[in-house]
Design a protein around this motif. Sequence first.
Motif, PDB file in Angstrom:
ATOM      1  N   UNK A 344       0.865  -1.179   0.000  1.00 37.18           N
ATOM      2  CA  UNK A 344       0.000   0.000   0.000  1.00 37.18           C
ATOM      3  C   UNK A 344       0.901   1.228   0.000  1.00 37.18           C
ATOM      4  N   UNK A 345       0.403   2.386  -0.421  1.00 33.71           N
ATOM      5  CA  UNK A 345       1.243   3.584  -0.531  1.00 33.71           C
ATOM      6  C   UNK A 345       1.933   3.918   0.791  1.00 33.71           C
ATOM      7  N   UNK A 346       3.263   4.011   0.745  1.00 32.08           N
ATOM      8  CA  UNK A 346       4.016   4.359   1.932  1.00 32.08           C
ATOM      9  C   UNK A 346       4.509   3.179   2.737  1.00 32.08           C
ATOM     10  N   UNK A 386      -4.841  -6.254   4.971  1.00 36.22           N
ATOM     11  CA  UNK A 386      -3.938  -5.196   5.395  1.00 36.22           C
ATOM     12  C   UNK A 386      -4.022  -3.914   4.603  1.00 36.22           C
ATOM     13  N   UNK A 387      -4.926  -3.833   3.624  1.00 36.50           N
ATOM     14  CA  UNK A 387      -4.991  -2.648   2.767  1.00 36.50           C
ATOM     15  C   UNK A 387      -6.161  -1.719   3.085  1.00 36.50           C
ATOM     16  N   UNK A 388      -7.045  -2.091   4.012  1.00 40.97           N
ATOM     17  CA  UNK A 388      -8.254  -1.300   4.224  1.00 40.97           C
ATOM     18  C   UNK A 388      -7.960  -0.024   4.992  1.00 40.97           C
ATOM     19  N   UNK A 389      -8.572   1.049   4.538  1.00 41.34           N
ATOM     20  CA  UNK A 389      -8.468   2.346   5.199  1.00 41.34           C
ATOM     21  C   UNK A 389      -9.604   3.194   4.680  1.00 41.34           C
ATOM     22  N   UNK A 390     -10.299   3.896   5.553  1.00 39.58           N
ATOM     23  CA  UNK A 390     -11.526   4.573   5.133  1.00 39.58           C
ATOM     24  C   UNK A 390     -11.232   5.707   4.171  1.00 39.58           C
TER      25      UNK A 390
END
Length: 407
Positions: A344-346, A386-390
């Motif tokens: 994921x980014x970062x 591990x990629x979920x983020x609102x």
Amino acid sequence: MSVSLDLADPKTRPAVDAAGLSPVDVDERTSLIGMSREELGEALAAVGVPAKQVRMRTAQLWHWLYVRGVSDFAHMANVSKDLRNKLDAAYTIARPEIVTEQVSVDGTRKWVFRFPPRGAGRPVEIETVYIPEEGRGTLCVSSQVGCTLTCTFCHTGTQRLVRNLTAGEIVSQVLLARERLGDFPDVDTPAGAIVPSEGRLVSNVVMMGMGEPLYNFDNVATALGVISDGEGLSVSKRRITLSTSGVVPEIVRAGEETGVMLAISLHAVNDELRDELVPINKKYPLATLLEACRNYPGLSNAKRITFEYVMLKGVNDSMEDARNLVRMLKGIPAKINLIPFNPWPGSRYECSDWDQIERFADYVNQAGYASPIRTPRGRDIFAACGQLKSESERMRKKDRDRIELLN
């Protein structure tokens, strides 16, 4: 190519605030979604249902909510109009707003759901993922908006905790997913959708979305009771898995009060590395965690604990790590899920080389642990483990970045 659908008409969508959230009228009515049968009976009594009718009326509402999947009291055909009006005045059974729906090339679906403000709060958004496979469809459900655990390989861990989800908000994810997939009676499956060829479209539920379920224990336990109720959504407890990063004091309680399957977000075989990858390990180190696992109610070869292990190149993927993993789990009825790292980014990690993942898997398989390699699903829409983020958190970050550029 993945498909992304914005389900709000841009011509009618209201203006958004600086965080990207549209203002909404606060509905002060209490939601009936997620209530236990006892709570639902109390709600009926509160609007004047006679005591001798409460049990029957509770069964009626339960059927309409969780078997028929209705979201409007007006559709409850065998409930009197007078009672429907009373219920509508005092309560709501509305679904959350669907902000976006994305469909991966592999058929994985990710929804951003928006829940209305609570009290003096603001609207919040979470992500829910549906993973279709041959013979089953798994719904990955969130328990919190954000997370406090800061696991270094997890995207959600970079988002601060906003609040716990209510039992109703957890159950609503299952209701809305089933509605969108056509998994309720009289609802059609979307044309071209990739779903199991037979049986229920949402057959499995995993509490592996945003947040740490055991830090929201009461709401999660209530929600799982509704989801597993045999006269409603009727998802078998053997098809529900609760994943924890290791909140040791609640593990045995989870087994006693929910009876669902347990998964441990493990990822390391020594305390030094796990302290870095999963910082809660500093509070509940491996020896304490594994002892709680050994005491998990109902643990047996027929009810094994799943140990999740993300494969990080040059970090935890050596054959020495594999040997230590097998040694560490000796005596615990277990299976190991190897998860190729999903970037994921970062993120500062890389996924292990595929041939190394296979060597690692072969070793733990030969040691007697079922260790399927969890094939990455939904990576193109950031729906994988591990990629979920609102979305609202991403919008807030964009706004902060714009402000910094202007200054």
